[in-house]
Design a protein around this motif. Structure first.
Motif, PDB file in Angstrom:
ATOM      1  N   UNK A  27      -4.973  -5.519  -4.009  1.00  0.00           N
ATOM      2  CA  UNK A  27      -5.996  -4.505  -4.226  1.00  0.00           C
ATOM      3  C   UNK A  27      -5.518  -3.098  -3.857  1.00  0.00           C
ATOM      4  N   UNK A  28      -4.615  -3.006  -2.907  1.00  0.00           N
ATOM      5  CA  UNK A  28      -4.238  -1.693  -2.360  1.00  0.00           C
ATOM      6  C   UNK A  28      -3.008  -1.078  -3.011  1.00  0.00           C
ATOM      7  N   UNK A  29      -2.328  -1.830  -3.867  1.00  0.00           N
ATOM      8  CA  UNK A  29      -1.136  -1.296  -4.526  1.00  0.00           C
ATOM      9  C   UNK A  29      -1.372  -1.157  -6.023  1.00  0.00           C
ATOM     10  N   UNK A  30      -0.739  -0.157  -6.594  1.00  0.00           N
ATOM     11  CA  UNK A  30      -0.825   0.049  -8.044  1.00  0.00           C
ATOM     12  C   UNK A  30       0.520  -0.192  -8.728  1.00  0.00           C
ATOM     13  N   UNK A  31       1.563  -0.377  -7.924  1.00  0.00           N
ATOM     14  CA  UNK A  31       2.883  -0.686  -8.462  1.00  0.00           C
ATOM     15  C   UNK A  31       3.388  -1.956  -7.817  1.00  0.00           C
ATOM     16  N   UNK A  32       4.063  -2.766  -8.583  1.00  0.00           N
ATOM     17  CA  UNK A  32       4.541  -4.040  -8.059  1.00  0.00           C
ATOM     18  C   UNK A  32       5.586  -3.808  -6.978  1.00  0.00           C
ATOM     19  N   UNK A  33       5.694  -4.756  -6.067  1.00  0.00           N
ATOM     20  CA  UNK A  33       6.711  -4.692  -5.018  1.00  0.00           C
ATOM     21  C   UNK A  33       7.273  -6.088  -4.808  1.00  0.00           C
TER      22      UNK A  33
END
Length: 403
Positions: free
Chosen positions: A74-80
């Motif tokens: 929910x808190x990221x917009x780019x994959x990691x």
């Protein structure tokens, strides 16, 4: 393997973290005790633990590791690499709109409810969009600075030189990603003040005149005093706080900003301070009142888990005691600017009602500063005035001869 080690570090942090300590104070100590952690390890560990707390009170019965996966999604917009390793099916959807991501979480965890993130939304100030406010906890707020007009060109040039992506918000306000190492870019210069966007906007309510006498009653770090000085450098200023250490630290900050004419007073505003203030009256009073700080929990999401809702009753009583002792020092026709960094009605509109109904002040304007709409703090500000009446014999001009 790296993702597994990152998860283990997160688990260690969560196990050792004392719930009554701000994460911002705990993590540096943890890193000092684990010197083998490099800068990337620390950055990832910080992201994981902060995102975990951004989930607030939602999914309380879920294992911590599973809650972390939900929070990371929910808190990221780019994959990691972390999310890619543990939840590749979610990593593929990390760039989706937040509503779509919430629906995916509900599919996997039917018990997820956005209202549980911050379960006191019914107590929010009336002008706050509850849905938008709740979703804002999944976004890390930006870092904001207020630039001295004389150095705006230099500041922008240095930020560009350091490859910092920033945005000009107008009126000398610049925003940039949280975590930007300004101390490394500006090791000696004092060209700006770090101050949240909403905090800077409170200046619109001050309206000082030349040679006015003003009192910053809960000065803290002095940010509001510096705002006031930037609007009208010729005011007569008194700053007070209950903490002697805070007042001691103001001198250096004020000097760097060019604010040199002021008086300091150590005051407990819950008590009658007439022996220290006598019958002094001011043309304006800034009361940045103690509060829950709920409007800043996007920066300190661990506070959601630590919060006891009965604290709003405590702050409400505290504010009323302080307001009663502060308002008596207004000149007739003068303004009290009441400010909180709270999102709760009990600490905001209820305080205004108290000032109007119990103290007879007249409300000019009150407003929620909706920081949740722009990755900033959510604050409340009200400007109230004391009705015109005969002036007493002793006024604030006597401050010139009293220290």
């Amino acid at each position: 393997m790296k993702a597994i080690n990152q998860l283990k570090t997160f688990q260690r942090i969560l196990a050792e973290y004392p719930a009554d300590t701000p994460l911002g104070k705990f993590l540096p100590g943890f890193y000092r005790q684990n010197k083998q952690m490099g800068s990337t390890d620390r950055r990832v560990a910080g992201r994981l633990v902060y995102n975990y707390f951004r989930l607030g009170k939602a999914l309380p019965d879920l294992a911590a590791e599973e809650r972390l996966m939900v929070a990371e999604f929910l808190c990221n917009t780019q994959t990691n690499s972390f999310l890619q390793y543990f939840k590749p099916e979610w990593a593929a959807c990390v760039s989706f709109a937040i509503d779509d991501k919430i629906n995916l979480v509900k599919t996997a965890h039917p018990d997820f409810n956005l209202e549980d993130v911050f379960p006191w939304s019914a107590q929010l100030s009336k002008d706050i969009d509850r849905n938008a406010f709740l979703k804002s906890f999944f976004v890390q707020p930006d870092l904001y600075i207020r630039v001295n007009k004389a150095f705006e060109t230099q500041v922008k040039a240095e930020l560009s030189k350091a490859d910092v992506v920033f945005k000009d918000e107008g009126n000398g306000c610049l925003s940039m990603p949280n975590g930007t190492r300004l101390d490394a870019i500006f090791p000696k210069q004092h060209w700006f003040e770090i101050q949240d966007y909403s905090s800077q906007q409170t200046a619109q309510f001050f309206k000082p005149n030349k040679w006015d006498s003003w009192w910053d009653a809960c000065a803290a770090s002095g940010g509001k005093s510096l705002l006031l000085h930037s609007l009208q450098p010729d005011i007569k200023l008194v700053v007070s706080d209950i903490r002697e250490s805070i007042l001691a630290n103001l001198d250096e900050r004020f000097q760097q900003a060019g604010l040199r004419k002021y008086q300091k007073k150590l005051l407990d505003l819950t008590e009658n301070n007439e022996q220290l203030l006598y019958n002094y009256e001011f043309d304006g009073i800034i009361l940045d009142a103690p509060c829950s700080g709920s409007g800043t929990w996007g920066r300190t999401p661990e506070m959601i888990s630590q919060f006891d809702p009965h604290r709003t009753d405590f702050f409400k009583r505290l504010q009323q005691a302080i307001i009663s002792n502060v308002a008596k020092h207004l000149k007739p026709g003068a303004a009290l600017v009441y400010i909180t960094c709270s999102a709760f009605k009990a600490e905001n509109e209820d305080a205004v009602d108290f000032m109007v109904k119990q103290l007879g002040l007249q409300l000019e304007i009150n407003q929620v500063l909706k920081g949740y709409e722009r990755k900033a703090d959510t604050m409340f500000v009200a400007r109230l005035t004391k009705p015109e009446q005969l002036k007493p014999a002793v006024t604030a001009e006597q401050l010139d001869s009293d220290s």
